[in-house]
Design a protein around this motif. Structure first.
Motif, short mmCIF file in Angstrom:
data_model
loop_
_atom_site.label_atom_id
_atom_site.label_comp_id
_atom_site.label_asym_id
_atom_site.label_seq_id
_atom_site.Cartn_x
_atom_site.Cartn_y
_atom_site.Cartn_z
N UNK A 167 -78.00 64.96 -60.01
CA UNK A 167 -77.17 65.46 -59.73
C UNK A 167 -76.19 65.54 -61.81
N UNK A 271 -62.72 62.96 -45.73
CA UNK A 271 -61.50 63.48 -46.30
C UNK A 271 -59.96 63.20 -45.68
N UNK A 276 -55.44 58.15 -44.54
CA UNK A 276 -54.94 57.67 -43.78
C UNK A 276 -54.94 56.40 -44.82
N UNK A 278 -54.29 56.29 -47.97
CA UNK A 278 -53.83 56.72 -49.30
C UNK A 278 -51.82 56.49 -48.88
N UNK A 279 -50.94 56.30 -50.04
CA UNK A 279 -49.53 56.41 -50.18
C UNK A 279 -49.21 57.57 -49.59
N UNK B 9 -70.60 54.13 -54.10
CA UNK B 9 -70.06 55.35 -54.88
C UNK B 9 -69.97 53.83 -56.55
N UNK B 57 -53.38 63.49 -55.06
CA UNK B 57 -53.76 63.17 -52.77
C UNK B 57 -52.38 63.33 -52.78
N UNK B 59 -49.32 63.68 -51.06
CA UNK B 59 -48.53 64.72 -50.33
C UNK B 59 -47.55 65.62 -50.58
N UNK B 80 -55.95 70.23 -55.93
CA UNK B 80 -56.88 69.69 -54.64
C UNK B 80 -56.71 68.42 -54.72
N UNK B 82 -58.11 66.52 -51.03
CA UNK B 82 -59.46 65.95 -50.09
C UNK B 82 -59.36 64.39 -50.88
N UNK B 83 -59.67 64.31 -52.10
CA UNK B 83 -60.07 63.37 -52.61
C UNK B 83 -58.82 61.55 -52.83
N UNK B 84 -59.48 61.02 -52.76
CA UNK B 84 -58.49 59.42 -52.99
C UNK B 84 -58.81 58.40 -53.32
N UNK B 87 -63.47 57.48 -54.40
CA UNK B 87 -64.34 58.82 -54.84
C UNK B 87 -63.46 59.87 -55.28
N UNK B 94 -66.85 61.93 -63.40
CA UNK B 94 -68.43 62.74 -63.64
C UNK B 94 -67.54 63.68 -64.11
N UNK B 260 -56.47 49.46 -44.59
CA UNK B 260 -55.58 50.80 -44.38
C UNK B 260 -57.32 51.35 -43.53
N UNK B 316 -49.49 49.47 -56.04
CA UNK B 316 -49.38 50.96 -56.25
C UNK B 316 -48.82 51.67 -57.09
N UNK B 317 -48.64 52.32 -56.72
CA UNK B 317 -48.08 53.37 -57.26
C UNK B 317 -48.81 54.21 -58.49
#
Lengths: 321, 444
Positions: A167, A271, A276, A278-279, B9, B57, B59, B80, B82-84, B87, B94, B260, B316-317
């Motif tokens: 990387x 992903x 599931x 995430x808030x 990770x 992320x 929604x 974008x 897709x990551x939360x 990650x 990075x 979760x 959280x938050x």
């Protein structure tokens, strides 16, 4: 898949093995008949081995059965019912169509990405392994021992360990977040090279090459027209190896790719799964499961179709003729 | 498999963090050279147009991005999502250390803001006028995004804590809903005795939950003043928490399930997890993740440490922040302001987000919303009251992300072995201090 199918076929003898051979003389001593049954072609039936093999088979198939059954359930059904039996509602078709339409059909895009990485990455890796393996097996050149040491050493290093250094290197070259970041590292398969090397040594008689050369064929022509057909079983084996490795590759794309449009299926499913966590996220375990099922189908098909070659390729070099 | 991946990770996150620190030390000239940006600059940028990359992320931002593009047709928002979590931060760190592909806007949870702002990874939004927005937000979130005069992000949502409980289970076994933590332990015993499958809660060791519980109990384990850091888990508040929680752990009254996971969603659905003390953003997750238990659950105020005490905490938050290396700062700020302080807030609340803005929290429409999932309960009243009672003197470590990643190796042991919670916390403290020193912090 293959790991279970091969012991299963060798361990379960044909049904006729138990019956005494028809041509045995009626008055012949029993001992002789027995001994004949133990011949290499008809190994003794062992209850213990059969049971053990059966257990391993069940152990291997249960996750697959779970996946199949779970793919027929809705998100609610998944929570309400036992994992190894069906829920009231059969939602497989609905799940499949949802998988392909969720989030503007991004699943199809991920599927095509995976195919791209497999065709270019695994295909390229196989091609390079054939070339290299053939050269190492059939040509003498200084430093061959050194190459051997490097290849054996490289087999021992897991790709995951190289992912981070790769990387950093790729990010300097500005290649991260492009499909090349996944394809180029996939092109290198030390194990494939080693396998092709061993296979080419056994499968191509050096005399044949000499004959071709004497008949005036150039090296390129000798390779493509004489050597390549002989290597077919080995090629299929390496192709399957690299295909599986590329198809299932998770860690390399994970650190190389940021743009979800270039995700392979493995990353995409992960992903979806982490939605599931995430808030306010949409919990879609049913689609993750159905997507996983759809993801392994092509691999299973490839294995079943190419199983014959795969086995003969693996056994190459195991018997000295 | 999952565990291995997250370890890996963690490793990368660590590597990147170090790299991040190194970059920060290397460039000393990026400090106070920023001039205030006038609203005219932002307006001009919006008219000129351009593209902004947003990594988030959350929604509800999808609608916000679409509305924003409609309002400013020349601006394109590339969202974008897709990551939360881990990650996301790995990718962000990075990108920052590679100085390439850094997004213009990034979602950063409150606990992780310190890590990015201290290493000069985030743009100070005060010159854009963000410092004048302080009054719009509840104290907890605002305290998390601001540091002295600097503002490192605008609060997107908040998680004032509440106790969600499965009313069906409590009714079935005729147990009172606890209002203090002592009653909570009692309820845990009664429920588990009535049905050994029922646990008062799930807890297999969760850094976010534990720190929030300490926060509510009045413990202030982290003191941060620039690069001077103090970690201390031995104050009176921490003792209150460990005394109570140790009972639940010792008597095996907590389901050993991680939050979760699918087991967790299943437990919330089938009544085997009877309560959940967490942030007010939880209802949206109940609706999509636990559809089969609709009508079973209710919300209640957090149990108190001493009867009548209303102190609450946040769990959280997150905020939206502008990474220093991102481009299109004016557009990026315009988007962040629109989403977290402007018209975006209402559309996000409509989709189930829990706001950090006082105007929304205090509005009648918000407080009177009836939650169908909670049997028509006006749960926002409880949440809003909790938000108003959050103590604002809490702070996280400037390397909280790392600290949280080693939580399971230290405090986590208390859940699976003879190690006591207090010892686990002490180990966590020692490991955090050690890491802080290695990173060049002055740690007490």
């Amino acid at each position: 898949m293959s790991s279970t199918s091969s012991p299963a076929t060798t361990a379960s003898p044909s049904p006729s093995a138990a019956a005494p051979p028809a041509d045995a003389a009626p008055g012949a001593p029993r001992l002789r008949t027995r001994r004949r049954q133990h011949s290499p072609g008809r190994p003794r039936r062992s209850v213990l081995l059969t049971v053990l093999t059966g257990l391993v088979l069940v152990y291997t198939l249960v996750p697959l059965v779970w996946l199949l059954i779970s793919a027929t359930k809705t998100q609610q059904g998944l929570a309400d019912s036992s994992g190894l039996w069906f829920a009231d509602e059969f939602a497989l078709w609905d799940n499949i169509s949802q998988t392909f339409t969720y989030n503007d059909g991004i699943f199809t895009r991920w599927l095509l990405n995976t195919l791209l990485y497999v065709v270019l990455g695994a295909g390229g890796a196989t091609f390079l392994a054939i070339l290299g393996g053939y050269a190492l097996a059939k040509f003498d050149f200084p430093g061959k021992r050194g190459v051997f040491a490097v290849v054996i050493g490289a087999v021992a290093v897991p790709g995951t360990a190289l992912a981070v250094p790769t990387f950093l290197m790729f990010s300097k070259m500005g290649l991260t977040d492009t499909p090349w970041a996944v394809i180029i590292p996939s092109l290198v398969s030390p194990f494939g090279l080693y396998l092709m090397w061993v296979f080419a040594t056994e499968a191509i008689p050096t005399e044949l090459l000499e004959a071709a050369r004497i008949d005036g064929a150039g090296e390129v022509r000798t390779f493509f027209q004489v050597a390549l057909p002989l290597l077919a079983p080995g090629i299929v084996t390496v192709l399957l190896f690299t295909t599986v490795a590329t198809w299932n590759n998770y860690f390399l794309p994970l650190i190389m790719l940021k743009d979800p449009d270039w995700y392979p299926l493995t990353l995409g499913l992960s992903a979806w799964n982490s939605q599931a966590e995430t808030i306010g996220g949409d919990v879609i375990f049913n689609l993750v499961i159905t997507g996983s099922l759809l993801t392994i189908v092509p691999l299973i098909v490839a294995f079943l179709l190419l199983q014959k070659y795969w086995q003969s390729g693996l056994a190459a070099g195991s018997v000295k003729e | 498999m999952r565990r291995t991946t997250s370890r890996l990770l963690r490793g990368i996150a660590l590597v990147s963090t170090i790299a991040l620190g190194a970059t920060a030390c290397g460039s000393g000239d990026d400090g106070d050279s920023k001039k205030p940006v006038s609203s005219g600059d932002v307006k001009a940028a919006l008219e000129k147009g351009g593209t902004i990359k947003v990594w988030a992320w959350e929604p509800t931002l999808k609608t916000v991005a679409a509305d924003f593009e409609k309002k400013y047709p020349k601006v394109k928002v590339e969202l974008v999502g897709e990551r939360s979590g881990d990650k996301h931060y790995t990718a962000l760190s990075n990108a920052i250390s590679a100085k390439k592909g850094v997004p213009d806007v990034a979602q950063v949870e409150y606990f992780a803001l310190g890590q990015y702002s201290l290493t000069k990874g985030l743009t100070d939004l005060a010159p854009f006028g963000a410092d004048k927005l302080a009054d719009k937000y509840t104290p907890g979130p605002w305290n998390a995004v601001s540091d002295g005069d600097a503002v490192y992000g605008l609060p997107m949502d908040s998680g004032p804590m509440a106790l969600f409980y499965n009313k069906k289970v409590f009714d079935k076994y005729k147990v009172e809903v606890p209002t203090t933590w002592d009653e909570y332990v009692e309820a845990a015993r009664k429920l588990h005795k009535a049905d050994p499958k029922v646990y008062i809660a799930n807890d297999a060791g969760d850094a976010g939950f534990t720190t929030s519980m300490l926060w509510q109990a009045g413990s202030r384990p982290y003191k941060v003043d620039g690069t001077k850091v103090k970690v201390d888990f031995a104050d009176a508040g921490a003792k209150k928490y460990t005394d109570t929680w140790q009972k639940l752990v010792d008597e095996k009254l907590l389901a050993p399930i991680n939050g979760w996971t699918d087991d967790w969603y299943k437990g919330l659905g089938d009544g085997s997890i009877a309560t959940l003390a967490t942030g007010a953003w939880m209802p949206a997750n109940f609706v999509t993740g636990v559809p089969n238990a609709a009508g079973d659950w209710r919300a209640a105020p957090m149990p108190a440490w001493t009867a009548g005490d209303k102190a609450s905490a946040e769990n959280g938050g997150s905020s939206l922040a502008l990474p220093e290396l991102g481009e299109n700062e004016e557009l990026a700020y315009a988007f962040v302001e629109y989403a977290n302080s402007g018209a975006g807030v209402q559309s996000r609340v409509k989709e189930g987000a829990f706001p950090a803005t006082t105007a929304e929290l205090e509005s009648d429409a918000f407080r009177n919303t009836e939650f169908e999932y909670f049997g028509g309960q006006k749960a926002n009243e409880i949440f809003a009251d909790s938000a108003a009672n959050v103590a604002d003197d809490w702070s996280y470590l400037p390397f909280q992300q790392y600290a949280n990643s080693i939580f399971n190796d230290t405090v986590g042991k208390a859940y699976v072995s003879d190690t006591k919670l207090t010892d686990g916390l002490k180990n966590w403290q020692d490991a955090s201090v050690k890491y802080g020193k290695e990173q060049g912090f002055t740690v007490e």
